[in-house]
Design a protein around this motif. Structure first.
Motif, PDB file in Angstrom:
ATOM      1  N   ARG A  43       5.676  -4.713  -6.194  1.00 16.94           N
ATOM      2  CA  ARG A  43       6.403  -3.732  -5.385  1.00 16.94           C
ATOM      3  C   ARG A  43       7.716  -4.281  -4.833  1.00 16.94           C
ATOM      4  NH1 ARG A  43       1.282  -1.725  -3.304  1.00 16.94           N
ATOM      5  NH2 ARG A  43       0.831   0.160  -4.487  1.00 16.94           N
ATOM      6  N   SER A  57       3.777  -8.805   3.265  1.00 16.86           N
ATOM      7  CA  SER A  57       3.573  -9.519   2.007  1.00 16.86           C
ATOM      8  C   SER A  57       3.172  -8.551   0.899  1.00 16.86           C
ATOM      9  CB  SER A  57       2.538 -10.623   2.186  1.00 16.86           C
ATOM     10  OG  SER A  57       1.379 -10.081   2.765  1.00 16.86           O
ATOM     11  N   GLN A  58       3.244  -7.258   1.189  1.00 18.73           N
ATOM     12  CA  GLN A  58       2.852  -6.255   0.194  1.00 18.73           C
ATOM     13  C   GLN A  58       4.007  -5.846  -0.713  1.00 18.73           C
ATOM     14  OE1 GLN A  58       2.007  -6.315   3.310  1.00 18.73           O
ATOM     15  NE2 GLN A  58      -0.195  -6.115   3.407  1.00 18.73           N
ATOM     16  N   CYS A  59       5.231  -6.188  -0.293  1.00 18.14           N
ATOM     17  CA  CYS A  59       6.390  -5.617  -0.976  1.00 18.14           C
ATOM     18  C   CYS A  59       7.591  -6.522  -0.774  1.00 18.14           C
ATOM     19  CB  CYS A  59       6.629  -4.234  -0.362  1.00 18.14           C
ATOM     20  SG  CYS A  59       8.040  -3.349  -0.989  1.00 18.14           S
ATOM     21  N   GLN A  82      -4.851 -10.936  -2.186  1.00 17.24           N
ATOM     22  CA  GLN A  82      -4.673  -9.498  -2.244  1.00 17.24           C
ATOM     23  C   GLN A  82      -5.643  -8.902  -3.244  1.00 17.24           C
ATOM     24  OE1 GLN A  82      -0.585  -8.339  -2.500  1.00 17.24           O
ATOM     25  NE2 GLN A  82      -0.466  -8.650  -0.314  1.00 17.24           N
ATOM     26  N   LYS A  83      -5.478  -7.608  -3.504  1.00 15.38           N
ATOM     27  CA  LYS A  83      -6.478  -6.901  -4.301  1.00 15.38           C
ATOM     28  C   LYS A  83      -6.622  -7.445  -5.725  1.00 15.38           C
ATOM     29  CE  LYS A  83      -3.038  -3.312  -4.435  1.00 15.38           C
ATOM     30  NZ  LYS A  83      -2.662  -1.969  -4.149  1.00 15.38           N
ATOM     31  N   LEU A 137       0.899 -16.290  -0.518  1.00 16.55           N
ATOM     32  CA  LEU A 137      -0.005 -15.515   0.335  1.00 16.55           C
ATOM     33  C   LEU A 137      -1.109 -16.389   0.927  1.00 16.55           C
ATOM     34  CD1 LEU A 137      -0.545 -12.472  -2.051  1.00 16.55           C
ATOM     35  CD2 LEU A 137       1.166 -12.695  -0.248  1.00 16.55           C
ATOM     36  N   THR A 193       6.503 -12.317  -0.265  1.00 18.63           N
ATOM     37  CA  THR A 193       5.576 -12.025  -1.366  1.00 18.63           C
ATOM     38  C   THR A 193       5.310 -13.217  -2.294  1.00 18.63           C
ATOM     39  OG1 THR A 193       7.505 -11.166  -2.502  1.00 18.63           O
ATOM     40  CG2 THR A 193       6.030  -9.554  -1.515  1.00 18.63           C
ATOM     41  N   GLU A 230      -6.397  -5.143 -11.662  1.00 21.50           N
ATOM     42  CA  GLU A 230      -7.162  -5.616 -10.501  1.00 21.50           C
ATOM     43  C   GLU A 230      -8.647  -5.747 -10.817  1.00 21.50           C
ATOM     44  OE1 GLU A 230      -6.456  -2.920  -7.214  1.00 21.50           O
ATOM     45  OE2 GLU A 230      -4.305  -3.000  -7.646  1.00 21.50           O
ATOM     46  N   THR A 244       2.221 -16.603  -5.884  1.00 25.82           N
ATOM     47  CA  THR A 244       1.889 -15.364  -6.601  1.00 25.82           C
ATOM     48  C   THR A 244       2.560 -15.238  -7.967  1.00 25.82           C
ATOM     49  OG1 THR A 244       3.750 -14.211  -5.604  1.00 25.82           O
ATOM     50  CG2 THR A 244       1.633 -14.092  -4.433  1.00 25.82           C
TER      51      THR A 244
END
Ligand code: BES
Ligand code: MG
Ligand code: ZN
Length: 463
Positions: free
Chosen positions: A378, A352-354, A441-442, A437, A434, A73, A449
């Motif tokens: 994830r 959308s994190q996992c 994200q980070k 997006l 996921t 990141e 993605t």
């Protein structure tokens, strides 16, 4: 950008890392950082600029929280910062506790993630001024591994970001046919019909772009085992006669992200040459409305003879996967992994994190989840209890293709399970939430993605 695992004295910017609560060796910079209350919070940055030197200090956060994915990141961020400083050659000197190989690989992945931009349709491109990055690491091999995997991920992201007007089943077939060291066979509509994959063909029959059934094959000398990777390849999902509302349809060019992931992973096999045989399978088509489109109420017969009542033409992915799963089972593989932007329900459940992970084999699912964790992708396991299949009971066929709103990711899983030979270990990755997006994200990934590429290649490589 070229990345080197070696030191240099010829750079315009030095990049240092500061863990929260620690101090830099350089007393001059340390004093300035203290004066300006720069404490090394994760993601914070400080530019120290004099006529003699330019130093970019990155906050690495608490040392105990730092790992390879935090590095990835922060490196994406560093690439952006260096670009805004118009740096051309940077020397990166982070002192972390990561192993040299891991440090080199993940730094490379992060830097290239920062550089990625889908700007081919913009007349003004994003600047790519940063040309060389030197790392205080020794494993060039690990840098190269990171670069290869990043390039494959960018390739997958490009395919998913491309408008559906340019990425059709034909386009996917062309890319799949161009892979080094991979034997690819493309089956046309009539051949697919002969093989009995009429459920899949029904989904694509409303489109003027013909379906293409894609079979890629990587075969090493003495394979230890055989895996089939299946990617959902709906190049546009309008919903069909059960047309999607405008807002939901907007990003449905990404409905081939599973396919993009599989092509990208296949593209890496000739580079890494694992001693595992891999089949890559994509039942590519477009889900459209027209006078020829399949309709709600139609009854379809899949390759294994099972019948499906179409309750909703928008639950098309599972119908195409049904035939692809039957096809893979006939190849007598040891394991099947499918990856699909399958259900909005999975997105509701995990955001959308996992991504969701289902299947018939806990051991395989655990292994995939483990690799994914190491890669910062994830996955969370969702149940596939037999009761979920009750929701799919049909009065006129063996099953319906939808089971109502609740537990949609799990009922979709039990649907797919009907087309898998129970003797074969199978995992299903639901990446609906996921794959694409709206907000970065980070690790600064926005739009497509490329999820799954890092996990699946590392799973195959046994890492
Ligand atoms: N491609 C969609 C799933 C999807 C939704 C992907 C959101 C990415 C973001 C899939 O084909 C679909 O339309 N599923 C329906 C199934 C329903 C009709 C049972 C859904 O999830 O709404
Ligand atoms: Mg759909
Ligand atoms: Zn779909």
């Amino acid at each position: 950008m070229n990345i080197f695992a070696q030191s240099t004295s010829d750079y315009d910017t030095l990049v240092l890392g500061l863990f929260y609560g620690e101090e830099l060796n350089d007393t001059e910079i340390s004093t300035v950082l203290k004066r300006d209350k720069f404490e090394g919070n994760f993601g914070a940055s400080y530019v120290y600029n004099t006529t003699e030197k330019r130093v970019l200090v990155l906050g690495l956060g608490k040392k105990e929280n730092f790992d390879q994915n935090k590095l990835r990141e922060i490196m994406a961020k560093a690439q952006r910062l260096l670009t805004s400083l118009k740096s051309e050659v940077a020397y990166l000197q982070l002192e972390t506790d990561l192993e040299d190989e891991i440090y080199a690989e993940f730094a490379a992945i992060g830097l290239l993630t920062g550089e990625y931009a889908f700007d081919k349709y913009k007349t003004k491109k994003s600047p790519k001024t940063l040309k060389e990055v030197y790392l205080n690491a020794s494993s060039q091999k690990s840098v190269d591994k990171g670069v290869k995997i990043s390039n494959a991920t960018s390739f997958a992201r490009n395919l998913s970001n491309e408008p559906a007007q340019f990425v059709t089943p034909e386009t996917l077939a062309q890319y799949a046919s161009q892979l080094d060291g991979i034997e690819t066979k493309i089956y046309e509509r009539d051949e697919v019909a002969k093989m009995g994959m009429n459920a899949y063909l029904a989904v694509g029959q409303g489109s003027i772009n013909p379906p293409k059934f894609i079979h890629m094959h990587y075969k090493p000398q003495n394979p230890k085992k055989t895996i089939a990777l299946i990617g959902k390849g709906i190049t546009f999902d309008s919903g069909g006669m059960d047309l999607k509302p405008a807002a939901s349809m907007l990003t449905m060019r990404d409905d081939m992200s599973g396919a993009a992931c599989v092509i990208a992973v296949m593209s890496l096999l000739n580079e890494f040459k694992p001693d595992i045989e891999v089949h890559g399978i994509i039942a590519a088509c477009e889900n459209m409305i027209s006078g020829k489109a399949y309709k709600p109420g139609d009854i379809l017969t899949a390759k294994n003879g099972k019948t499906i009542e179409v309750e909703n033409t928008d639950a098309e992915g599972r119908i195409t996967l049904a035939d692809a799963l039957c096809y893979a089972c006939e190849l007598e593989v040891d394991e099947i992994i499918d990856i699909a932007t399958l259900t909005g329900a999975c997105m509701v459940a995990l955001g959308s994190q996992c991504a969701g992970l289902l299947g018939n084999n806990k051991n395989l699912m655990d292994k995939i989840q483990n690799v994914a964790n190491n890669q910062g992708e994830r996955f969370w396991q969702l149940p596939m209890f037999a009761e979920y299949f009750d929701m799919l009971k049909s009065d006129v066929a063996d099953m319906k293709n939808t089971g109502g709103r609740w537990g949609g990711a799990s009922s979709a899983g039990t649907f797919l399970n009907e087309f898998v030979n129970p003797d074969i270990a199978w995992a299903h990755l639901d990446i609906a939430g996921t794959a694409f997006l709206d907000k970065p994200q980070k690790d600064l990934i926005k739009g497509a993605t490329g999820i799954g590429v890092r996990t699946l290649i590392n799973y195959i490589l046994g890492e």
